[in-house]
Write a protein that holds these residues in place. Sequence first.
Motif, PDB file in Angstrom:
ATOM      1  N   ILE A   1       0.842  -1.201   0.000  1.00 48.17           N
ATOM      2  CA  ILE A   1       0.000   0.000   0.000  1.00 48.17           C
ATOM      3  C   ILE A   1       0.876   1.250   0.000  1.00 48.17           C
ATOM      4  O   ILE A   1       1.791   1.368   0.829  1.00 48.17           O
ATOM      5  CB  ILE A   1      -0.925   0.001   1.233  1.00 48.17           C
ATOM      6  CG1 ILE A   1      -1.858  -1.219   1.173  1.00 48.17           C
ATOM      7  CG2 ILE A   1      -1.738   1.287   1.316  1.00 48.17           C
ATOM      8  CD1 ILE A   1      -2.732  -1.390   2.392  1.00 48.17           C
ATOM      9  N   PRO A   2       0.644   2.182  -0.922  1.00 49.66           N
ATOM     10  CA  PRO A   2       1.423   3.428  -0.932  1.00 49.66           C
ATOM     11  C   PRO A   2       1.180   4.238   0.343  1.00 49.66           C
ATOM     12  O   PRO A   2       0.128   4.127   0.984  1.00 49.66           O
ATOM     13  CB  PRO A   2       0.890   4.172  -2.164  1.00 49.66           C
ATOM     14  CG  PRO A   2       0.276   3.107  -3.025  1.00 49.66           C
ATOM     15  CD  PRO A   2      -0.274   2.091  -2.063  1.00 49.66           C
ATOM     16  N   ALA A   3       2.170   5.056   0.687  1.00 50.42           N
ATOM     17  CA  ALA A   3       2.028   5.938   1.848  1.00 50.42           C
ATOM     18  C   ALA A   3       0.888   6.926   1.600  1.00 50.42           C
ATOM     19  O   ALA A   3       0.741   7.460   0.500  1.00 50.42           O
ATOM     20  CB  ALA A   3       3.331   6.680   2.097  1.00 50.42           C
ATOM     21  N   VAL A   4       0.073   7.139   2.619  1.00 47.01           N
ATOM     22  CA  VAL A   4      -1.080   8.041   2.526  1.00 47.01           C
ATOM     23  C   VAL A   4      -1.050   8.983   3.725  1.00 47.01           C
ATOM     24  O   VAL A   4      -0.848   8.542   4.861  1.00 47.01           O
ATOM     25  CB  VAL A   4      -2.407   7.245   2.515  1.00 47.01           C
ATOM     26  CG1 VAL A   4      -3.600   8.193   2.538  1.00 47.01           C
ATOM     27  CG2 VAL A   4      -2.472   6.329   1.296  1.00 47.01           C
TER      28      VAL A   4
ATOM     29  N   THR B   1       1.065   1.720  11.746  1.00 50.82           N
ATOM     30  CA  THR B   1       0.479   0.978  12.871  1.00 50.82           C
ATOM     31  C   THR B   1      -1.016   0.760  12.708  1.00 50.82           C
ATOM     32  O   THR B   1      -1.608  -0.060  13.415  1.00 50.82           O
ATOM     33  CB  THR B   1       0.747   1.711  14.196  1.00 50.82           C
ATOM     34  OG1 THR B   1       0.205   3.036  14.122  1.00 50.82           O
ATOM     35  CG2 THR B   1       2.236   1.804  14.482  1.00 50.82           C
ATOM     36  N   ASP B   2      -1.648   1.499  11.770  1.00 52.70           N
ATOM     37  CA  ASP B   2      -3.078   1.309  11.518  1.00 52.70           C
ATOM     38  C   ASP B   2      -3.348   0.032  10.727  1.00 52.70           C
ATOM     39  O   ASP B   2      -4.483  -0.458  10.706  1.00 52.70           O
ATOM     40  CB  ASP B   2      -3.650   2.495  10.728  1.00 52.70           C
ATOM     41  CG  ASP B   2      -3.635   3.796  11.529  1.00 52.70           C
ATOM     42  OD1 ASP B   2      -3.706   3.717  12.771  1.00 52.70           O
ATOM     43  OD2 ASP B   2      -3.546   4.868  10.911  1.00 52.70           O
ATOM     44  N   LEU B   3      -2.314  -0.466  10.053  1.00 52.89           N
ATOM     45  CA  LEU B   3      -2.488  -1.580   9.123  1.00 52.89           C
ATOM     46  C   LEU B   3      -1.805  -2.840   9.642  1.00 52.89           C
ATOM     47  O   LEU B   3      -0.998  -2.803  10.569  1.00 52.89           O
ATOM     48  CB  LEU B   3      -1.912  -1.202   7.753  1.00 52.89           C
ATOM     49  CG  LEU B   3      -2.522   0.041   7.089  1.00 52.89           C
ATOM     50  CD1 LEU B   3      -1.769   0.377   5.815  1.00 52.89           C
ATOM     51  CD2 LEU B   3      -4.001  -0.179   6.787  1.00 52.89           C
ATOM     52  N   LEU B   4      -2.145  -3.966   9.012  1.00 57.21           N
ATOM     53  CA  LEU B   4      -1.502  -5.243   9.344  1.00 57.21           C
ATOM     54  C   LEU B   4      -0.245  -5.370   8.499  1.00 57.21           C
ATOM     55  O   LEU B   4      -0.289  -5.759   7.328  1.00 57.21           O
ATOM     56  CB  LEU B   4      -2.465  -6.399   9.058  1.00 57.21           C
ATOM     57  CG  LEU B   4      -3.689  -6.484   9.965  1.00 57.21           C
ATOM     58  CD1 LEU B   4      -4.599  -7.625   9.536  1.00 57.21           C
ATOM     59  CD2 LEU B   4      -3.283  -6.642  11.428  1.00 57.21           C
TER      60      LEU B   4
ATOM     61  N   MET C   1      10.932  -6.761   7.513  1.00 59.92           N
ATOM     62  CA  MET C   1      10.910  -7.479   6.245  1.00 59.92           C
ATOM     63  C   MET C   1      12.331  -7.795   5.818  1.00 59.92           C
ATOM     64  O   MET C   1      13.189  -6.903   5.797  1.00 59.92           O
ATOM     65  CB  MET C   1      10.225  -6.659   5.152  1.00 59.92           C
ATOM     66  CG  MET C   1       8.730  -6.531   5.324  1.00 59.92           C
ATOM     67  SD  MET C   1       7.953  -5.783   3.872  1.00 59.92           S
ATOM     68  CE  MET C   1       8.095  -7.114   2.673  1.00 59.92           C
ATOM     69  N   ALA C   2      12.578  -9.066   5.487  1.00 63.63           N
ATOM     70  CA  ALA C   2      13.871  -9.490   4.952  1.00 63.63           C
ATOM     71  C   ALA C   2      13.739  -9.570   3.434  1.00 63.63           C
ATOM     72  O   ALA C   2      13.010 -10.416   2.913  1.00 63.63           O
ATOM     73  CB  ALA C   2      14.272 -10.838   5.536  1.00 63.63           C
ATOM     74  N   LEU C   3      14.422  -8.672   2.743  1.00 61.89           N
ATOM     75  CA  LEU C   3      14.323  -8.575   1.289  1.00 61.89           C
ATOM     76  C   LEU C   3      15.583  -9.105   0.622  1.00 61.89           C
ATOM     77  O   LEU C   3      16.643  -9.212   1.246  1.00 61.89           O
ATOM     78  CB  LEU C   3      14.070  -7.126   0.878  1.00 61.89           C
ATOM     79  CG  LEU C   3      12.788  -6.506   1.447  1.00 61.89           C
ATOM     80  CD1 LEU C   3      12.737  -5.017   1.172  1.00 61.89           C
ATOM     81  CD2 LEU C   3      11.553  -7.188   0.862  1.00 61.89           C
TER      82      LEU C   3
ATOM     83  N   ILE D   1       3.898   2.386   2.421  1.00 63.53           N
ATOM     84  CA  ILE D   1       3.639   2.789   3.803  1.00 63.53           C
ATOM     85  C   ILE D   1       4.572   2.070   4.779  1.00 63.53           C
ATOM     86  O   ILE D   1       4.614   2.404   5.962  1.00 63.53           O
ATOM     87  CB  ILE D   1       2.161   2.518   4.159  1.00 63.53           C
ATOM     88  CG1 ILE D   1       1.753   3.346   5.387  1.00 63.53           C
ATOM     89  CG2 ILE D   1       1.916   1.020   4.380  1.00 63.53           C
ATOM     90  CD1 ILE D   1       0.264   3.396   5.623  1.00 63.53           C
ATOM     91  N   LEU D   2       5.328   1.113   4.279  1.00 58.36           N
ATOM     92  CA  LEU D   2       6.272   0.385   5.131  1.00 58.36           C
ATOM     93  C   LEU D   2       7.340   1.328   5.680  1.00 58.36           C
ATOM     94  O   LEU D   2       7.792   2.248   4.991  1.00 58.36           O
ATOM     95  CB  LEU D   2       6.938  -0.741   4.345  1.00 58.36           C
ATOM     96  CG  LEU D   2       6.025  -1.896   3.921  1.00 58.36           C
ATOM     97  CD1 LEU D   2       6.687  -2.694   2.806  1.00 58.36           C
ATOM     98  CD2 LEU D   2       5.720  -2.800   5.103  1.00 58.36           C
ATOM     99  N   ILE D   3       7.745   1.100   6.902  1.00 62.51           N
ATOM    100  CA  ILE D   3       8.811   1.887   7.521  1.00 62.51           C
ATOM    101  C   ILE D   3      10.151   1.430   6.955  1.00 62.51           C
ATOM    102  O   ILE D   3      10.473   0.238   6.993  1.00 62.51           O
ATOM    103  CB  ILE D   3       8.793   1.717   9.051  1.00 62.51           C
ATOM    104  CG1 ILE D   3       7.442   2.166   9.613  1.00 62.51           C
ATOM    105  CG2 ILE D   3       9.926   2.488   9.700  1.00 62.51           C
ATOM    106  CD1 ILE D   3       7.237   1.817  11.068  1.00 62.51           C
TER     107      ILE D   3
END
Length: 472
Positions: A243-246, A252-255, A260-262, A275-277
């Motif tokens: 999901i893109p940042a909004v 924290t609002d989302l699951l 994340m290991a990329l 939206i990922l940190i």
Amino acid sequence: MDRVEAAHALHAFEVSEGLLKTKIDGRVPWQLVRALVFYRMADLPLSRPVGRGSKLIFYNALLSSLSLLRASLSAKRFGCVFVRMSSDYYDQAGVSKNYILDSLIQSCPEHFIVEKINAWSKMVRQRKYAIPYHLSFDFFELASYPFLLFYRNKKINDFTSHLSVRLQAELDVEIDPRLLSRVICGVYIKARVLSIFFRAVAPSLVIIANTGEYALLLACKMIGLRCLEIQHGIINMYHPDIIPAVEGVSPTDLLLPDDMALFGDYWIDQLNESILIKESMHAVGRELIDYCRERPRLIYEDYWNYSVLVTSQGLDTECLVDWIRRFVLHIPGAYRVLVNIKLHPIYDICVEKFSDLKEFENIRLIPASAEPSTLDVLASSDFHVSISSACHYDSLGLGKPTFILPLKGSEWILNLVDNRTVFSPSSPADLWRMMLSYRSGVINSDFYYRPGAVENLRTLVETLSSSLGSRG
């Protein structure tokens, strides 16, 4: 519309409708059906995966319940719970090894393994596993089913009824609100069952080898467990679970996974606008790429001038078969080109879809469950061809040129094309011309896949575990 158009239209819709800010019981239900809506919009020509019989699911669940009972009675605290996917195996020394998690599991003595069957063709008998699992995810599916039959939530039903109307009005997408409710409620119910399991085995860390496993993510949030997600295939801003940042919406609002290991720095760059940190994303590499980088090439007969690997995806299969047929017919008689076609483990179990190609002596069909593995063939090939496969990136990780066919579903990775190492031919004749004129270029393989995956992942898990210990 294509994947890229669908991703943009979907994001515009969720922003205008305020869906990412709409919560029920503290959660954003839209996130749980976002992928379902996306695939209805994109209308990808995917083959239908072969399912499993209900008897087998029941059998797996029954056996798993005994393992869960033993774990509960042991009063043992597990360091990590690993959730493996059945698609992620290759045969090594007569046993099947999970190439994403098994090396990491070996370094975690106190562990519990949950196996999710997402690829029927790759399912192997328990005795063939290099590291057997303790519990099948089928147990949670079966345990949740009776509750799903009778569970009703007026807030969710009102939300999905309104959402169904808006989808039809704004995006011309028709989805039964009962299906939307069933998906959302299914996640909520499975999460409750999973949370009971997590309390029983008491892990410090949950490690999931897939994206979009919302029931698992929700269960972790419910009881305060830290969750590490490991990349599984292509993941970028056109992925329905990214999901893109909004503005006004917090991670924290989302699951979302806590970490994340990329595969490499390339993938972190791809997710910059999500939206990922950013601090939660870690480039660790991929074990199977390291393995194939070091392994000697398979030896094909000297008879062949070139070897080409085509990886299928169950995507636009009829057009793909036609492309391969016309490509082979365009190869002049003076050239001997071997074309290996490795079938997808979920969507292309049936070889019959490619039966029109059996007349060609230089085409070899390799079923998903048969050896050699995809990456073994790729490491020994001169060229790779597909529509929008993760193997396009694996090719770059192994220093191989790759070709993206302009068929439906390819749109979301066309930004990879540079006409030096990644190409998009306009026709089968153009594909042959590009191969013939290719001159070896410099590929920054480490940018896509950081070397030393096993050690990098172990270090990351140790760091996460020690930070949990210091907080506790």
